[in-house]
Structure formats: C-alpha cells, structure tokens
Design a protein around this motif. Structure first.
Motif, PDB file in Angstrom:
ATOM      1  N   LYS A   1      -6.106 -25.395 -19.729  1.00 57.20           N
ATOM      2  CA  LYS A   1      -6.848 -24.902 -18.574  1.00 57.20           C
ATOM      3  C   LYS A   1      -8.311 -24.710 -18.975  1.00 57.20           C
ATOM      4  O   LYS A   1      -8.644 -24.660 -20.166  1.00 57.20           O
ATOM      5  CB  LYS A   1      -6.280 -23.578 -18.062  1.00 57.20           C
ATOM      6  CG  LYS A   1      -6.445 -22.421 -19.028  1.00 57.20           C
ATOM      7  CD  LYS A   1      -5.879 -21.121 -18.458  1.00 57.20           C
ATOM      8  CE  LYS A   1      -6.021 -19.966 -19.462  1.00 57.20           C
ATOM      9  NZ  LYS A   1      -5.496 -18.693 -18.918  1.00 57.20           N
ATOM     10  N   ILE A   2      -9.170 -24.610 -17.985  1.00 58.77           N
ATOM     11  CA  ILE A   2     -10.563 -24.233 -18.216  1.00 58.77           C
ATOM     12  C   ILE A   2     -10.782 -22.911 -17.495  1.00 58.77           C
ATOM     13  O   ILE A   2     -10.571 -22.811 -16.284  1.00 58.77           O
ATOM     14  CB  ILE A   2     -11.535 -25.307 -17.713  1.00 58.77           C
ATOM     15  CG1 ILE A   2     -11.355 -26.598 -18.525  1.00 58.77           C
ATOM     16  CG2 ILE A   2     -12.974 -24.811 -17.819  1.00 58.77           C
ATOM     17  CD1 ILE A   2     -12.270 -27.740 -18.116  1.00 58.77           C
ATOM     18  N   GLU A   3     -11.164 -21.897 -18.264  1.00 57.97           N
ATOM     19  CA  GLU A   3     -11.336 -20.544 -17.732  1.00 57.97           C
ATOM     20  C   GLU A   3     -12.765 -20.081 -17.968  1.00 57.97           C
ATOM     21  O   GLU A   3     -13.211 -20.014 -19.118  1.00 57.97           O
ATOM     22  CB  GLU A   3     -10.349 -19.594 -18.416  1.00 57.97           C
ATOM     23  CG  GLU A   3     -10.308 -18.206 -17.829  1.00 57.97           C
ATOM     24  CD  GLU A   3      -9.231 -17.372 -18.495  1.00 57.97           C
ATOM     25  OE1 GLU A   3      -9.456 -16.907 -19.630  1.00 57.97           O
ATOM     26  OE2 GLU A   3      -8.147 -17.200 -17.891  1.00 57.97           O
ATOM     27  N   ASP A   4     -13.486 -19.807 -16.888  1.00 61.95           N
ATOM     28  CA  ASP A   4     -14.895 -19.407 -16.989  1.00 61.95           C
ATOM     29  C   ASP A   4     -15.709 -20.434 -17.776  1.00 61.95           C
ATOM     30  O   ASP A   4     -16.600 -20.086 -18.562  1.00 61.95           O
ATOM     31  CB  ASP A   4     -15.026 -18.024 -17.642  1.00 61.95           C
ATOM     32  CG  ASP A   4     -14.343 -16.930 -16.831  1.00 61.95           C
ATOM     33  OD1 ASP A   4     -14.363 -17.033 -15.590  1.00 61.95           O
ATOM     34  OD2 ASP A   4     -13.803 -15.994 -17.437  1.00 61.95           O
TER      35      ASP A   4
ATOM     36  N   CYS B   1      -9.179 -23.950 -22.777  1.00 63.29           N
ATOM     37  CA  CYS B   1      -8.171 -23.105 -23.412  1.00 63.29           C
ATOM     38  C   CYS B   1      -6.827 -23.822 -23.453  1.00 63.29           C
ATOM     39  O   CYS B   1      -6.493 -24.610 -22.570  1.00 63.29           O
ATOM     40  CB  CYS B   1      -7.977 -21.794 -22.658  1.00 63.29           C
ATOM     41  SG  CYS B   1      -9.467 -20.838 -22.343  1.00 63.29           S
TER      42      CYS B   1
ATOM     43  N   GLU C   1      -2.861 -17.809 -26.599  1.00 63.22           N
ATOM     44  CA  GLU C   1      -3.973 -18.508 -25.952  1.00 63.22           C
ATOM     45  C   GLU C   1      -4.968 -18.883 -27.042  1.00 63.22           C
ATOM     46  O   GLU C   1      -5.254 -18.074 -27.936  1.00 63.22           O
ATOM     47  CB  GLU C   1      -4.644 -17.637 -24.908  1.00 63.22           C
ATOM     48  CG  GLU C   1      -5.735 -18.363 -24.121  1.00 63.22           C
ATOM     49  CD  GLU C   1      -6.286 -17.530 -22.986  1.00 63.22           C
ATOM     50  OE1 GLU C   1      -6.208 -17.985 -21.830  1.00 63.22           O
ATOM     51  OE2 GLU C   1      -6.788 -16.417 -23.258  1.00 63.22           O
TER      52      GLU C   1
ATOM     53  N   LYS D   1      -8.813 -20.336 -27.405  1.00 65.13           N
ATOM     54  CA  LYS D   1     -10.042 -20.606 -26.664  1.00 65.13           C
ATOM     55  C   LYS D   1     -11.032 -21.364 -27.541  1.00 65.13           C
ATOM     56  O   LYS D   1     -11.255 -21.008 -28.700  1.00 65.13           O
ATOM     57  CB  LYS D   1     -10.684 -19.300 -26.192  1.00 65.13           C
ATOM     58  CG  LYS D   1      -9.916 -18.589 -25.091  1.00 65.13           C
ATOM     59  CD  LYS D   1     -10.700 -17.394 -24.571  1.00 65.13           C
ATOM     60  CE  LYS D   1      -9.988 -16.736 -23.405  1.00 65.13           C
ATOM     61  NZ  LYS D   1     -10.753 -15.599 -22.850  1.00 65.13           N
TER      62      LYS D   1
ATOM     63  N   THR E   1      -0.827 -13.069 -26.529  1.00 66.45           N
ATOM     64  CA  THR E   1      -0.956 -12.540 -25.174  1.00 66.45           C
ATOM     65  C   THR E   1       0.318 -11.874 -24.660  1.00 66.45           C
ATOM     66  O   THR E   1       0.352 -11.404 -23.519  1.00 66.45           O
ATOM     67  CB  THR E   1      -1.355 -13.671 -24.198  1.00 66.45           C
ATOM     68  OG1 THR E   1      -0.359 -14.719 -24.251  1.00 66.45           O
ATOM     69  CG2 THR E   1      -2.720 -14.239 -24.559  1.00 66.45           C
TER      70      THR E   1
END
Length: 226
Positions: A24-27, A31, A52, A54, A69
């Motif tokens: 996923k791409i978070e902010d 990630c 997770e 990053k 997490t």
C-alpha cells in the motif's frame, strides 16, 4: 533513483513469495503490511506476527522502518522497540551501515533481518531472554567493534578505526597493525575488510562517538591513574 521508487519496485518479489503480505501507499510512503509466518525446519508454523515495513527516502542504503502492529511486543527499548516512533531496533548503527553499504534487497531484508528479529522475540517469549542480544546505545555498537576487532581494549578499537580512517593499504604478510605479532592475514585482515565498508564519514562519526562514551572516558582516567 528515489528510495521510495526502489522500494516499490522490489515489492513485487516480496508479495509473490509471501502471500500474507500486501502493498500500500500511505501518506505518500510505500509500505508492506500483513503477517509474517515463522516456521521451523520441518515447515511447521512456530509463530506469526503482524507487521508493517515502511520505505525510507535513502533506501536501499539504510533499513526501511519495521513495525510490529499486533500489539504483542511491549513498546520499550528492552524489547528492542524504539519508544519514540515505535519501530523495531534491528541492528546496531555500524552493522546497519555495513549491511547497507552497497544497497539491500527488500526480499533478503525480510528473510534475514525481519524474520531473525521476530524469531528472537519468540525465543524471549518462550524462554524469558533473548538468545543473543546486544546492549542498547553506545554499548551495543562498542560490543560490535569488540567482536570485529577481537579485543575488549577500547584503545585498540580506537587504533584500529584510525587505521581504516587513514586508508592504509596493508600487505597481507606484514605484521598486523594491532601489535599481536601475528601476520596481518592471520589476524585482523577480515576485520579490516568488514569495517572498510563504512564510509570515512561513518568512521569519523564512530571515532568521535567512541571518545565521548563513559567507557572511553573511564578507560582514559584509569590509564592516567595507572
């Protein structure tokens, strides 16, 4: 190339091998997240952690940030979790710099650093202590230098780092710079080769940090009194 882009390009091999992990791409930050399964030699599942990973901007020349997490590991440094950001403490700074010297691969990072980290956590949960654990802070990376230079003498470590800093080319059949009387090839050749992967900036950083530790100051005091 931007570290985020390199990380993203390496994700494909990761999610193909580890079906429990997703991307996923978070902010704006790439990630990898999901479950990491730890298996024994027979393939039986020993444990599972929710994680997770990053990307960082200087990836692959530094580790990405690893997080547990699932809430299984206490958020404190005694469990190798940085309290401020909550990311996992995987290795001492000099070890990370050496491993990332030529750039790391995300799949290999998971298979080596990530899985070994969580195997250690499982071992501690089962036995009450880590199988192999470095002290925190400066003591941890001093221990790494002690192992690499094969000495607990902090001044010998300082001398060895200075030899690398000066970039001297040492003949393999000459006497070792440590003063042991052994030939270099049979003494500190491997140590020199390992630590030569650190940049001049890294060496200077650790030299200055070494001299600023309580261990070094106490050794200096004892040397003066002696």
């Amino acid at each position: 190339m931007n570290g985020y882009k390199i990380f993203e390009e390496q994700v494909t091999a990761v999610v193909e091998k580890y079906k429990e992990l997703s991307f996923k791409i978070e902010d704006g930050i790439p990630c990898v997240f999901g479950a990491i399964i730890l298996a024994d030699e027979s393939g039986s599942i020993e444990d599972t952690y929710q994680i997770e990973i990053k990307a960082v901007i200087d990836y692959p020349y530094s580790f990405p940030l690893l997080f547990e997490t699932g809430g299984r590991i206490p958020r404190n440094i005694d469990w190798h979790i940085f309290e401020k950001n909550g990311n996992c403490c995987i290795a001492s700074p000099p070890e990370e710099y050496i491993l990332c010297n030529t750039g790391i691969d995300l799949l290999q990072f998971i298979e080596n650093q990530v899985k070994n980290y969580f195997y250690s956590q499982t071992f501690r949960n089962q036995n009450g202590y880590f199988l192999k654990e470095r002290p925190h802070g400066s003591k941890g990376w001093i221990e790494f230098f002690e192992e690499t230079f094969m000495t607990e003498n902090i001044f010998n470590i300082e001398f060895g780092l200075n030899q690398i800093l000066e970039g001297k080319k040492i003949d393999r059949v000459s006497d070792c710079f440590c003063g042991s009387g052994k030939k270099y090839r049979k003494c500190h050749k491997k140590s020199y080769e390992v630590l030569s992967k650190l940049t001049i900036g890294n060496i200077r950083l650790f030299m200055n940090a070494l001299r600023d530790t309580n261990e070094y100051k106490l050794a200096k005091q004892n040397q003066f009194l002696g």
